[in-house]
Design a protein around this motif. Structure first.
Motif, PDB file in Angstrom:
ATOM      1  N   UNK A   4      -9.321  -2.738  -3.844  1.00 42.86           N
ATOM      2  CA  UNK A   4      -8.138  -3.205  -3.351  1.00 42.86           C
ATOM      3  C   UNK A   4      -7.234  -3.654  -4.700  1.00 42.86           C
ATOM      4  N   UNK A   5      -8.168  -3.922  -5.733  1.00 44.73           N
ATOM      5  CA  UNK A   5      -7.268  -4.211  -6.905  1.00 44.73           C
ATOM      6  C   UNK A   5      -6.873  -3.220  -7.675  1.00 44.73           C
ATOM      7  N   UNK A   6      -7.636  -2.016  -7.571  1.00 47.12           N
ATOM      8  CA  UNK A   6      -7.017  -0.921  -8.175  1.00 47.12           C
ATOM      9  C   UNK A   6      -5.886  -0.493  -7.457  1.00 47.12           C
ATOM     10  N   UNK A   7      -5.818  -0.693  -6.248  1.00 48.59           N
ATOM     11  CA  UNK A   7      -4.607  -0.103  -5.478  1.00 48.59           C
ATOM     12  C   UNK A   7      -3.572  -0.953  -5.750  1.00 48.59           C
ATOM     13  N   UNK A   8      -3.599  -2.301  -5.646  1.00 49.52           N
ATOM     14  CA  UNK A   8      -2.736  -3.432  -6.071  1.00 49.52           C
ATOM     15  C   UNK A   8      -1.931  -2.790  -7.376  1.00 49.52           C
ATOM     16  N   UNK A   9      -2.982  -2.536  -8.337  1.00 46.12           N
ATOM     17  CA  UNK A   9      -2.395  -2.269  -9.817  1.00 46.12           C
ATOM     18  C   UNK A   9      -1.509  -1.126 -10.003  1.00 46.12           C
ATOM     19  N   UNK A  10      -2.043   0.023  -8.965  1.00 41.77           N
ATOM     20  CA  UNK A  10      -1.341   1.196  -8.811  1.00 41.77           C
ATOM     21  C   UNK A  10       0.208   0.936  -8.250  1.00 41.77           C
ATOM     22  N   UNK A  11       0.138   0.226  -7.134  1.00 36.57           N
ATOM     23  CA  UNK A  11       1.333  -0.202  -6.735  1.00 36.57           C
ATOM     24  C   UNK A  11       2.506  -0.666  -7.597  1.00 36.57           C
ATOM     25  N   UNK A  12       1.576  -1.929  -8.223  1.00 34.18           N
ATOM     26  CA  UNK A  12       2.701  -2.482  -9.309  1.00 34.18           C
ATOM     27  C   UNK A  12       3.167  -1.604 -10.371  1.00 34.18           C
ATOM     28  N   UNK A  14       3.711   1.647 -10.034  1.00 35.18           N
ATOM     29  CA  UNK A  14       4.692   2.589  -9.384  1.00 35.18           C
ATOM     30  C   UNK A  14       6.225   1.729  -9.150  1.00 35.18           C
ATOM     31  N   UNK A  15       5.921   0.587  -8.792  1.00 32.43           N
ATOM     32  CA  UNK A  15       7.096  -0.145  -8.622  1.00 32.43           C
ATOM     33  C   UNK A  15       8.026  -0.325 -10.077  1.00 32.43           C
ATOM     34  N   UNK A  16       7.035  -0.719 -11.034  1.00 32.29           N
ATOM     35  CA  UNK A  16       7.696  -0.858 -12.455  1.00 32.29           C
ATOM     36  C   UNK A  16       8.364   0.367 -12.707  1.00 32.29           C
ATOM     37  N   UNK A  17       7.768   1.453 -12.444  1.00 32.29           N
ATOM     38  CA  UNK A  17       8.338   2.735 -12.919  1.00 32.29           C
ATOM     39  C   UNK A  17       9.604   3.090 -12.149  1.00 32.29           C
ATOM     40  N   UNK A  18       9.619   2.861 -10.935  1.00 40.22           N
ATOM     41  CA  UNK A  18      10.616   3.201 -10.190  1.00 40.22           C
ATOM     42  C   UNK A  18      11.974   2.390 -10.666  1.00 40.22           C
ATOM     43  N   UNK A  19      11.661   0.868 -10.561  1.00 41.82           N
ATOM     44  CA  UNK A  19      12.573  -0.102 -11.136  1.00 41.82           C
ATOM     45  C   UNK A  19      13.197   0.594 -12.700  1.00 41.82           C
TER      46      UNK A  19
END
Length: 68
Positions: A4-12, A14-19
């Motif tokens: 779950x920590x790995x998934x949250x880090x990946x989502x963060x 991806x969000x940073x990259x898209x922004x």
């Protein structure tokens, strides 16, 4: 690390990259710049910032012709 920590880090990430890719974070960087270098300056609203940015782009002859 738990999955779950790995998934949250990946989502963060991806969000940073898209922004960054869409320049969504430009306003945040501008506000940080004003607060650091010009603490007494009035911070424009997001709408005012986008209007200033659009006007500046349209006035720049290097931007070329915009049809829309």
């Amino acid at each position: 690390m738990r999955s779950s920590a790995v998934l949250r880090r990946a989502i963060r990430g991806v969000r940073w990259y898209v922004r960054e890719l869409t320049d969504e974070s430009a306003y945040d960087r501008y506000v940080a710049h004003l607060q650091k270098g010009h603490p007494d300056a009035e911070v424009p609203s997001r709408r005012e910032f986008e209007r200033m940015r659009t006007d500046r782009q349209e006035e720049d002859p290097r931007q070329g012709f915009r049809c829309c």
